[in-house]
Design a protein around this motif. Structure first.
Motif, PDB file in Angstrom:
ATOM      1  N   GLU A  11       0.844  -1.210   0.000  1.00  0.00           N
ATOM      2  CA  GLU A  11       0.000   0.000   0.000  1.00  0.00           C
ATOM      3  C   GLU A  11       0.879   1.259   0.000  1.00  0.00           C
ATOM      4  OE1 GLU A  11      -2.961  -1.687   0.482  1.00  0.00           O
ATOM      5  OE2 GLU A  11      -4.492  -0.200   0.894  1.00  0.00           O
ATOM      6  N   GLN A  12       1.930   1.236   0.819  1.00  0.00           N
ATOM      7  CA  GLN A  12       2.831   2.407   0.909  1.00  0.00           C
ATOM      8  C   GLN A  12       3.505   2.677  -0.430  1.00  0.00           C
ATOM      9  OE1 GLN A  12       5.916   2.171   3.833  1.00  0.00           O
ATOM     10  NE2 GLN A  12       4.500   2.634   5.511  1.00  0.00           N
ATOM     11  N   GLN A  40       0.946   4.012  -2.956  1.00  0.00           N
ATOM     12  CA  GLN A  40       0.582   5.417  -2.698  1.00  0.00           C
ATOM     13  C   GLN A  40       1.693   6.351  -3.168  1.00  0.00           C
ATOM     14  OE1 GLN A  40      -0.603   6.235   1.330  1.00  0.00           O
ATOM     15  NE2 GLN A  40      -2.560   5.201   1.011  1.00  0.00           N
ATOM     16  N   LYS A  41       2.927   5.990  -2.816  1.00  0.00           N
ATOM     17  CA  LYS A  41       4.078   6.834  -3.162  1.00  0.00           C
ATOM     18  C   LYS A  41       4.198   7.012  -4.681  1.00  0.00           C
ATOM     19  CE  LYS A  41       9.082   6.769  -2.530  1.00  0.00           C
ATOM     20  NZ  LYS A  41      10.173   5.906  -2.067  1.00  0.00           N
ATOM     21  N   GLN A  48       1.740   6.276  -6.969  1.00  0.00           N
ATOM     22  CA  GLN A  48       0.410   6.360  -7.597  1.00  0.00           C
ATOM     23  C   GLN A  48       0.114   5.168  -8.502  1.00  0.00           C
ATOM     24  OE1 GLN A  48       0.533  10.334  -9.244  1.00  0.00           O
ATOM     25  NE2 GLN A  48      -0.306  11.128  -7.331  1.00  0.00           N
ATOM     26  N   ASP A  90      -7.165  -1.990  -4.535  1.00  0.00           N
ATOM     27  CA  ASP A  90      -8.302  -1.384  -5.251  1.00  0.00           C
ATOM     28  C   ASP A  90      -9.343  -2.439  -5.578  1.00  0.00           C
ATOM     29  OD1 ASP A  90      -7.417   1.505  -5.852  1.00  0.00           O
ATOM     30  OD2 ASP A  90      -5.660   0.281  -6.290  1.00  0.00           O
TER      31      ASP A  90
END
Ligand code: T4K
Length: 358
Positions: free
Chosen positions: A139-140, A143-144, A146, A171
């Protein structure tokens, strides 16, 4: 003969009652009442939102890629069933393989960042044998950079991580309800979408994009499943606690019988409530695996080499990369027979043959 698995068949009378309902209604497919009932019950049982019942787990992966508008490169695992890679290629994307953790057998987050390019749009990771990926680390990274995350959760029915369904991470999570799975609908699958806009888009995609008989909401495909498959799902779901318990007992018996040997076992991630989907063992080398497998087959016992070969070595790939951990595991891993009804004496017999060949 003992095969690696045997589909769970519920009480035939329970299934017949559903068949009578189908006959009475005359409605046999296309979002029928039983499909809707199964989706609602799955959401409730698994504690997940936005569940779409589909005709298999492969189409679930394909629709997931389309619904998230994924193009270009997808970072993925080399240790999974072939569908995890073939769907990426089928959707005209490029699989980029990141090696796996040697203990959990899931994609290693530490291998991912070095593979990210300006063409990378997603991570597709498998909760292999039902063992959760390192979802927090993934997840990290996502997110970083995209990136979208699709979890191939074909094996992860009913698994929770830190008290929450593993299917709520990423997702989209996809499931397989194939006959060989612990929860099944003969053929079937599902997807769980975090975002409700993605859910609606995917739901249109499942039915050719139909928005009423003469209008279309985007390009779609046929991912629908029938009332007969939903009926099987409703029957198996009712027995799910029994199925899980029976499988747990068999796994615990293997654990006891094979303890203290040179075999490596699947290391289940901490804070996981496991579903006993598979019982893999890892031999110290391929020669020992082959020798043991031959002895088992001579005794009419047929375990399977799930998953062999490592997916980064598939001969139809354009570019070859090394994933040494996945390649070694793929050469040395064997999944033992595991199904409701497998006798304790058979588990002991299988274990003894294995011990005799280590
Ligand atoms: N992602 C992952 C990570 C997956 O593992 C899978 C499927 C998918 C995606 C794609 O999902 P689906 O599109 O399939 O829903 C089996 C299954 O066909 C496949 O669903 C599964 N993974 C894969 C791991 O295993 P095979 O080629 O091993 O199946 P087969 O026919 O050799 O059967 C296995 C054993 O079960 C045999 O010993 C015979 C026994 N069996 C099988 C069937 C069908 C029975 O006793 N009765 C039966 O009706 O792929």
């Amino acid at each position: 003969m003992i095969l690696v698995t045997k589909p769970y068949l519920p009480d035939i009378k329970a299934y017949q009652q559903y068949v009578e309902k189908i006959w009475a209604s005359g409605w046999i497919t296309n979002n029928g009442a039983l499909v809707q009932e199964l989706e609602a019950k799955l959401q409730d049982t698994l504690q997940v939102p936005n569940c779409i019942f589909l005709n298999n787990g492969t189409i679930a992966l394909q629709i997931a890629i389309q619904a998230l508008d994924i193009q270009g490169e997808i970072i993925t695992t080399p240790f999974s069933y072939v569908a995890t890679t073939s769907t990426i290629l089928w959707e005209k994307c490029t699989p980029v393989f990141a090696d796996i953790e040697p203990d959990t057998l899931c994609i290693d987050p530490n291998e991912i960042e070095a593979l990210i390019t300006d063409r990378t749009s997603a991570i597709m990771a498998t909760h292999v044998f039902g063992n959760p990926c390192d979802v927090e680390a993934l997840e990290q990274i996502a997110q970083k950079h995209q990136l979208k995350i699709i979890y191939d959760a074909a094996h992860a029915f009913g698994v929770t991580y830190k008290g929450q369904s593993i299917l709520t991470y990423g997702d989209i999570s996809t499931l397989s309800f194939h006959a060989t799975k612990l929860f099944h609908t003969v053929e079937g699958g599902a997807m769980i979408c975090k975002d409700s806009a993605v859910f609606h888009k995917a739901e249109y995609m499942r039915r050719f994009g139909h928005d009423g008989p003469y209008a279309f909401h985007g390009v779609g495909v046929n991912g629908k499943n029938s009332e007969f498959h939903a009926a099987m799902g409703l029957c198996v779901l009712k027995d799910y606690a029994f199925v899980l318990n029976a499988r747990r007992k068999i796994c615990e018996r293997y654990d006891t019988q094979l303890a203290g040997t040179s075999l490596q076992f699947l290391s289940i991630r901490k804070d996981t409530s496991f579903n006993y989907a598979y019982y893999p063992i890892i031999f110290k080398d391929e020669a020992t695996l082959l020798k043991t497998m031959a002895a088992l087959e001579a005794a009419d016992i047929f375990p399977r080499r799930y998953f062999y070969p490592a997916l980064n070595t598939l001969d139809y790939l354009d570019k070859k990369v090394d994933c040494p951990v996945a390649e070694r595991v793929a050469q040395c891993i064997l999944c033992l027979p595991l199904y409701v009804g497998l006798e304790t004496s058979s588990v002991d017999y299988i274990s003894q043959i294995i011990k005799d060949h280590l």
